[in-house]
Design an enzyme around this catalytic site. Structure first.
Site, PDB file in Angstrom:
ATOM      1  CE1 TYR A  32       0.907  -0.162   4.540  1.00 42.54           C
ATOM      2  CE2 TYR A  32      -0.021   2.172   4.215  1.00 42.54           C
ATOM      3  CZ  TYR A  32       0.932   0.987   4.780  1.00 42.54           C
ATOM      4  OH  TYR A  32       1.493   1.359   6.067  1.00 42.54           O
ATOM      5  NE  ARG A 100      -5.931 -19.074   5.360  1.00 41.98           N
ATOM      6  CZ  ARG A 100      -4.951 -19.673   6.087  1.00 41.98           C
ATOM      7  NH1 ARG A 100      -4.885 -21.003   5.947  1.00 41.98           N
ATOM      8  NH2 ARG A 100      -4.033 -18.968   6.789  1.00 41.98           N
ATOM      9  CE  LYS A 149       3.169   3.288   3.002  1.00 40.63           C
ATOM     10  NZ  LYS A 149       3.224   3.327   4.694  1.00 40.63           N
ATOM     11  CD  GLU A 182       9.777   2.111  10.641  1.00 37.79           C
ATOM     12  OE1 GLU A 182       9.835   3.179   9.847  1.00 37.79           O
ATOM     13  OE2 GLU A 182       9.480   1.042  10.278  1.00 37.79           O
ATOM     14  CG  LEU A 206       8.300   2.661   4.925  1.00 34.14           C
ATOM     15  CD1 LEU A 206       7.945   0.969   4.478  1.00 34.14           C
ATOM     16  CD2 LEU A 206       6.989   3.262   5.218  1.00 34.14           C
TER      17      LEU A 206
HETATM   18  N1  PDD Z   1       2.779   5.219   7.504  1.00 34.07           N
HETATM   19  N2  PDD Z   1       7.360   4.004   9.141  1.00 34.07           N
HETATM   20  C1  PDD Z   1       6.175   3.225   9.167  1.00 34.07           C
HETATM   21  C2  PDD Z   1       6.327   2.137   9.723  1.00 34.07           C
HETATM   22  C3  PDD Z   1       5.062   3.875   8.355  1.00 34.07           C
HETATM   23  O1  PDD Z   1       3.988   3.286   8.367  1.00 34.07           O
HETATM   24  C4  PDD Z   1       5.335   5.157   7.862  1.00 34.07           C
HETATM   25  C5  PDD Z   1       4.019   5.724   7.055  1.00 34.07           C
HETATM   26  C6  PDD Z   1       6.336   5.760   7.594  1.00 34.07           C
HETATM   27  C7  PDD Z   1       6.528   7.159   7.191  1.00 34.07           C
HETATM   28  O2  PDD Z   1       6.569   6.885   5.662  1.00 34.07           O
HETATM   29  P1  PDD Z   1       6.023   8.009   4.746  1.00 34.07           P
HETATM   30  O3  PDD Z   1       6.869   9.348   5.064  1.00 34.07           O
HETATM   31  O4  PDD Z   1       6.629   7.402   3.553  1.00 34.07           O
HETATM   32  O5  PDD Z   1       4.678   8.208   4.897  1.00 34.07           O
HETATM   33  C8  PDD Z   1       7.579   5.069   8.255  1.00 34.07           C
HETATM   34  C9  PDD Z   1       1.709   5.762   6.806  1.00 34.07           C
HETATM   35  C10 PDD Z   1       1.144   7.435   6.573  1.00 34.07           C
HETATM   36  C11 PDD Z   1       0.561   4.761   7.032  1.00 34.07           C
HETATM   37  O6  PDD Z   1       0.500   3.816   7.311  1.00 34.07           O
HETATM   38  O7  PDD Z   1      -0.661   5.399   7.245  1.00 34.07           O
END
Ligand code: PDD
Length: 285
Positions: A32, A100, A149, A182, A206
């Site tokens: 996503y 499944r 992601k 993070e 990420l």
């Molecule tokens: N989350 N690390 C994780 C685990 C994340 O889920 C996200 C983003 C980030 C930051 O990534 P970016 O700057 O590309 O948004 C770092 C999104 C916004 C979410 O899951 O809603």
């Protein structure tokens, strides 16, 4: 009612139906993206799409949609939901099989979904008025491919919930070496003696687009020194400032960690300077 995109068509969200055999539903087998747009202008559209293509390649999801096709879907959901400030959510799952079964099925078509949700206008880069975030900390118990992601976010959800139940906005995560990775839904930065420091980009985090845009803007500007390296939790607790970054939060200053003040407990001057630069430059990405 919001208008969403599903498998080639725009429709009201309550008409969007997905098979219970969809592997996104059964296994979290999908990728996503979340792309922010302010006044109808996206931030980091191409790097977001590149990360999505990288994620699809990493887990072997093939789709015929080109970058231009995705751009049309993004414009479509934005326009059909009134433009303005929107968070565009894209998801591609491996698709629905007839049963499944863990192995990748042959010949299934990926399920493609997009929606746009209203987001708040960007906050002003002003330390006196910005809201300071409160964070908890915990050991990072997610998987070893956090650079993907993936829609399989249970690890992140459980971490976020732990912080949330303690009244926090986010939760910072550390690995078994006691180094910062993070946060549960954001990347993390610290500031010490005027220097901005963030963890190395590897499989533990990420590749955040907001993180990368900020690093690029700061490096180009050159007035604030930046270091990318391992950060111990001791350094995090003794930092002058802590920030978390994401597409929905932009650059958020953290003023409380595990109930203790970060630095002097106020939103810091380096945050203000960096966020001013980010605000001025973000639409170029
Ligand atoms: N989350 N690390 C994780 C685990 C994340 O889920 C996200 C983003 C980030 C930051 O990534 P970016 O700057 O590309 O948004 C770092 C999104 C916004 C979410 O899951 O809603």
């Amino acid at each position: 009612m919001s208008i969403v995109y599903l498998n080639g068509q725009f429709m009201p969200i309550d008409e969007a139906k997905i098979s219970p055999l969809d592997r996104g539903f059964l296994f979290g087998d999908g990728i996503y993206e979340v792309i922010p747009a302010y006044d109808g202008k996206t931030v980091g559209l191409e790097p977001h799409m590149q990360r999505m293509f990288d994620g699809m390649a990493a887990i072997g999801i093939k789709s015929e949609l080109t970058l231009d096709d995705w751009k049309q879907i993004i414009e479509g959901v934005m326009e059909k939901n009134g433009g303005g400030n929107q968070g565009i959510y894209l998801q591609i799952s491996r698709g629905a099989d007839v049963k499944r079964y863990h192995a990748f099925p042959e010949g299934v078509t990926p399920t493609i979904f997009a929606m746009a949700n209203p987001i708040k206008p960007a906050v002003e880069a002003n330390a006196a008025t910005a809201k300071g975030f409160s964070v908890a900390t915990t050991q990072d118990l997610r998987w070893q491919r956090c650079q993907i992601k993936s829609t399989a976010l249970l690890g992140n959800v459980l971490h976020f919930q732990q912080g949330y139940e303690g009244g926090n906005d986010e939760i910072l995560l550390y690995n078994d070496q006691d180094n910062l990775t993070e946060a549960s839904s954001s990347n993390a930065f610290i500031v010490k003696d005027g220097k901005v420091i963030t963890p190395i980009q590897d499989n533990q985090i990420l590749p955040g687009i907001t993180r990368n845009i900020i690093l690029s803007i700061l490096e180009k500007d050159g007035s604030i020194p930046v270091e990318v390296r391992d950060i111990s939790m001791e350094e995090v607790r003794n930092a002058d400032e802590i920030w978390v970054t994401s597409s929905s939060k932009e650059l958020a200053p953290v003023t409380t960690i595990d109930g203790q003040a970060v630095g002097n407990g106020k939103v810091g001057p380096v945050w203000e300077a960096a966020f001013k630069l980010y605000t001025a430059g973000k639409f170029e990405y």
